[in-house]
Design a protein around this motif. Structure first.
Motif, short mmCIF file in Angstrom:
data_model
loop_
_atom_site.label_atom_id
_atom_site.label_comp_id
_atom_site.label_asym_id
_atom_site.label_seq_id
_atom_site.Cartn_x
_atom_site.Cartn_y
_atom_site.Cartn_z
N VAL A 395 0.82 -1.20 0.00
CA VAL A 395 0.00 0.00 0.00
C VAL A 395 0.86 1.26 0.00
O VAL A 395 1.98 1.27 0.53
CB VAL A 395 -0.95 0.06 1.23
CG1 VAL A 395 -1.97 -1.06 1.17
CG2 VAL A 395 -0.17 0.04 2.53
N ASP A 396 0.31 2.32 -0.62
CA ASP A 396 0.91 3.64 -0.50
C ASP A 396 0.49 4.23 0.85
O ASP A 396 -0.64 3.99 1.31
CB ASP A 396 0.40 4.57 -1.61
CG ASP A 396 0.86 4.12 -2.99
OD1 ASP A 396 1.88 3.42 -3.08
OD2 ASP A 396 0.18 4.49 -3.98
N SER A 424 -10.86 7.08 1.98
CA SER A 424 -11.08 5.92 2.84
C SER A 424 -11.60 4.69 2.10
O SER A 424 -11.49 3.57 2.60
CB SER A 424 -12.06 6.28 3.97
OG SER A 424 -13.31 6.70 3.43
N SER A 425 -12.18 4.87 0.92
CA SER A 425 -12.69 3.72 0.16
C SER A 425 -11.63 3.13 -0.77
O SER A 425 -11.90 2.12 -1.44
CB SER A 425 -13.93 4.13 -0.66
OG SER A 425 -14.97 4.54 0.19
N ASP A 426 -10.47 3.75 -0.84
CA ASP A 426 -9.39 3.24 -1.70
C ASP A 426 -8.54 2.28 -0.89
O ASP A 426 -7.86 2.68 0.06
CB ASP A 426 -8.55 4.42 -2.20
CG ASP A 426 -7.55 3.99 -3.27
OD1 ASP A 426 -7.15 2.82 -3.29
OD2 ASP A 426 -7.15 4.85 -4.08
N PRO A 427 -8.55 0.99 -1.23
CA PRO A 427 -7.80 0.00 -0.44
C PRO A 427 -6.29 0.06 -0.65
O PRO A 427 -5.54 -0.63 0.05
CB PRO A 427 -8.36 -1.33 -0.94
CG PRO A 427 -8.75 -1.05 -2.37
CD PRO A 427 -9.26 0.37 -2.39
N HIS A 428 -5.84 0.90 -1.59
CA HIS A 428 -4.42 0.91 -1.94
C HIS A 428 -3.65 2.05 -1.28
O HIS A 428 -2.45 2.21 -1.52
CB HIS A 428 -4.25 1.01 -3.46
CG HIS A 428 -4.95 -0.07 -4.21
ND1 HIS A 428 -4.57 -1.39 -4.14
CD2 HIS A 428 -6.04 -0.03 -5.03
CE1 HIS A 428 -5.37 -2.14 -4.89
NE2 HIS A 428 -6.27 -1.32 -5.44
N ILE A 429 -4.32 2.87 -0.45
CA ILE A 429 -3.64 3.99 0.18
C ILE A 429 -4.14 4.18 1.60
O ILE A 429 -5.33 3.97 1.89
CB ILE A 429 -3.82 5.29 -0.63
CG1 ILE A 429 -2.93 6.40 -0.06
CG2 ILE A 429 -5.28 5.73 -0.68
CD1 ILE A 429 -2.80 7.60 -0.98
N LEU A 430 -3.22 4.57 2.49
CA LEU A 430 -3.55 4.87 3.88
C LEU A 430 -3.10 6.29 4.20
O LEU A 430 -2.00 6.71 3.80
CB LEU A 430 -2.86 3.90 4.84
CG LEU A 430 -3.32 2.43 4.82
CD1 LEU A 430 -2.42 1.61 5.73
CD2 LEU A 430 -4.77 2.32 5.27
N VAL A 431 -3.94 7.02 4.92
CA VAL A 431 -3.59 8.34 5.43
C VAL A 431 -3.34 8.18 6.93
O VAL A 431 -4.22 7.72 7.66
CB VAL A 431 -4.71 9.37 5.17
CG1 VAL A 431 -4.33 10.73 5.76
CG2 VAL A 431 -4.96 9.50 3.67
N THR A 432 -2.16 8.53 7.38
CA THR A 432 -1.74 8.22 8.76
C THR A 432 -1.10 9.43 9.43
O THR A 432 -0.77 10.43 8.78
CB THR A 432 -0.73 7.06 8.77
OG1 THR A 432 0.50 7.50 8.17
CG2 THR A 432 -1.26 5.85 8.01
N LYS A 433 -0.92 9.32 10.74
CA LYS A 433 -0.21 10.36 11.50
C LYS A 433 0.54 9.71 12.65
O LYS A 433 0.15 8.65 13.15
CB LYS A 433 -1.18 11.41 12.02
CG LYS A 433 -2.18 10.90 13.04
CD LYS A 433 -3.08 12.02 13.56
CE LYS A 433 -4.05 11.50 14.63
NZ LYS A 433 -4.91 12.61 15.16
N MET A 434 1.62 10.36 13.07
CA MET A 434 2.40 9.88 14.21
C MET A 434 2.90 11.07 15.02
O MET A 434 3.38 12.05 14.46
CB MET A 434 3.60 9.04 13.75
CG MET A 434 4.36 8.40 14.90
SD MET A 434 5.63 7.22 14.38
CE MET A 434 7.08 8.23 14.40
N ASP A 435 2.77 10.97 16.33
CA ASP A 435 3.28 11.99 17.24
C ASP A 435 4.80 11.82 17.33
O ASP A 435 5.30 10.93 18.03
CB ASP A 435 2.64 11.84 18.62
CG ASP A 435 3.03 12.96 19.58
OD1 ASP A 435 4.03 13.65 19.31
OD2 ASP A 435 2.34 13.13 20.61
N ALA A 436 5.53 12.69 16.64
CA ALA A 436 6.98 12.55 16.56
C ALA A 436 7.67 12.99 17.84
O ALA A 436 8.87 12.73 18.02
CB ALA A 436 7.52 13.35 15.38
N PRO A 457 5.67 5.15 -0.94
CA PRO A 457 4.97 4.37 -1.97
C PRO A 457 5.15 2.87 -1.81
O PRO A 457 6.15 2.39 -1.27
CB PRO A 457 5.63 4.86 -3.26
CG PRO A 457 7.01 5.26 -2.85
CD PRO A 457 6.88 5.82 -1.46
N ALA A 458 4.17 2.14 -2.28
CA ALA A 458 4.28 0.67 -2.34
C ALA A 458 5.43 0.33 -3.29
O ALA A 458 5.59 0.95 -4.35
CB ALA A 458 2.99 0.06 -2.85
N GLY A 459 6.25 -0.62 -2.89
CA GLY A 459 7.39 -1.00 -3.72
C GLY A 459 8.57 -0.05 -3.63
O GLY A 459 9.58 -0.27 -4.29
#
Length: 494
Positions: A395-396, A424-436, A457-459
């Motif tokens: 996944v991207d 959210s309906s696209d299974p090939h991408i995730l939107v994420t966050k992290m507390d750095a 990116p994937a790959g």
């Protein structure tokens, strides 16, 4: 009537006294020299160290600096001279020294431009900064006693020994000293007998480490006959710290350019010199066997680094703990801690190093707990789940590194949530966050400010792409359509 006349006379007397005081203050000579096109070179050569501010009367920053500059000049009077040049009048001098923005501050030595002043701009800050830079680039040592006094210092000492004052090599050494004086303590002698105890017969460079770090496991001084201008700095940097230097808050950035193992304990060479040397000698006995393995070593005062040990290594170190605490920090950011208690015979430290070089140690990772529920459009990533979520090969991933205290991040959050919802309906991408601020940022992701965005990116998980675009929804969508490894699907397109 008499009382009224008396009051009037008193008022007149006070007014006169005030006027005289003001006139006296105006006539009082300033400690700041005022130089211009006609006399700059003449006066500059009269001073071994001169700090000059090039200013313009209309410049608000210059006017703000002026009172502090004047106070610093008064305190430094007799050791460092401060001067100013009005660039609205003396444009030739300002142009010669590249003063095109105001205020421009420069240090001169015996009339020669020694470089820009990059220190504090408060009175106390300027005084402290310039006191350290007062005096010659290299201290002249006449006798062996001068040498002994010079090297009896808490910092390393570099001494050039030459056969005479007309030596061409001395001239080269002094050029190097001018470049390195802000980093190191340098001196020189034109009498070879001064360096006899160091094995100097004609000429060479001696590097003397601080006397407090003397140890039977290495010589406390190093001598080199290398005197080429380009080679002296390299010799100093390679030999400066020795096998196991004292890591401090001031030198930590210089020492951490390499993979570094640090032993933290109650190190204090003033209040506890014997105990400080005791543990360092036990460290050196062990690490001397690993000096050529690519790992550097240091000892440090545990109290100086308590917050770092807790925040970066998860060590709740008790104040005044009996045994040293050992950590390794690599230049790539990997961190390791010795969990076994430090033994006086050094065996535990030896086992720790053997495990490190054999690759058997598990790096310490600062991480928040993995969320039990992670079903929101923006997926929460912590250090422990970074591999499973962000580095998923199929996944991207768009990841936002943020901080809970970051106001920009908070203002952006509704838009970022809207982006995640749209994808959210696209299974090939995730939107994420992290507390750095609460999690270790993995190697390969450079985060200096918040928010910072990366597309992974994937790959191509080993080649994350930093997002430098706008902060509107369409800006993110255009970027993702361009970089995604598949055709992006949004909710309104389904």
């Amino acid at each position: 009537m008499a009382a009224r006349n008396c009051s009037r006379a008193l008022a007149l007397a006070l007014a006169l006294a005030l006027a005289l005081a003001l006139a006296s203050a105006q006539r009082a000579p300033s400690a700041v020299l005022e130089l211009g096109d006609a006399d700059f070179d003449y006066h500059a050569t009269e001073h071994e160290t001169l700090l000059v501010t090039f200013y313009a009367p209309w410049c608000a920053h210059c006017n703000k600096l002026a009172p502090d500059f004047s106070r610093a000049a008064s305190v430094l009077s007799g050791s460092v001279q401060l001067a100013k040049v009005d660039c609205s009048v003396h444009s030739n001098t300002c142009s010669r020294f590249g003063a095109t923005a105001f205020p421009t501050m420069k240090i001169f030595r015996n009339g020669e431009d020694s470089g820009s002043y990059d220190g504090p701009r408060t009175a106390d800050g300027m005084v402290h900064y310039m006191k350290k830079r007062a005096g010659p680039n290299s201290v002249f040592l006449k006798t062996e006693k001068d040498l002994e006094v010079f090297i009896n210092h808490s910092e390393p000492s570099i001494i050039g020994i030459f056969p005479g004052s007309n030596s061409a090599v001395l001239a080269e050494y002094l050029k190097v000293a001018a470049l390195l004086r802000d980093q190191f303590r340098l001196a020189h002698s034109t009498d070879p007998s001064v360096g006899r105890k160091y094995g100097v017969h004609s000429q060479g460079v001696v590097l003397q480490r601080p006397p407090r770090l003397s140890s039977r496991f290495e010589e406390n001084f190093v001598f080199s006959e290398i005197l080429k201008t380009t080679e002296i700095p390299r010799f100093i940097r390679e030999q400066l710290h020795g096998l196991c230097p004292h890591l401090t808050l001031e030198n930590r950035d210089r020492l951490r350019v390499r993979d570094l193992m640090t032993v933290h304990y109650d190190l204090d060479y003033q209040l506890n010199p014997r105990g400080s040397a005791y543990w360092r000698n036990r460290v050196m006995r062990v690490v001397s066997q690993y000096a050529s393995r690519g790992l550097s070593f240091a000892v440090a005062n545990q109290k100086d680094f308590l917050s770092e040990l807790e925040a970066d290594f998860g060590l709740g170190v008790a104040d005044g703990a009996e045994f040293p605490v050992v950590t390794i920090r690599t230049k790539l950011g990997y961190k390791y801690t010795m969990r076994e208690e430090f033994t006086r015979d050094g065996k535990s430290l030896q086992r720790f190093l053997e495990d490190y070089f054999a690759g058997r140690l598990k790096p310490f990772i600062k991480s928040q707990p993995i969320p039990e529920n992670n079903n929101a459009p923006v997926k929460v990533v912590v250090a422990e789940s970074f591999q499973q979520i962000v580095l998923r090969p199929d996944v991207d991933v768009l990841i936002q590194f943020h901080s809970e205290s970051c106001s920009h991040c908070k203002r952006l959050q509704p838009l970022y949530t809207a982006l995640a919802h749209k994808l959210s309906s696209d299974p090939h991408i995730l939107v994420t966050k992290m507390d750095a601020a609460a999690n270790d940022v993995p190697v390969g992701f450079h985060v200096q400010g918040f928010p910072t965005f990366y597309f992974v990116p994937a790959g191509g998980k080993d080649q994350p792409i930093r997002y430098e675009g706008g902060r509107e929804l369409n800006d993110f969508l255009q970027f993702l359509r361009r970089e995604s490894t598949h055709q992006l699907q949004t909710r309104d397109e389904l």
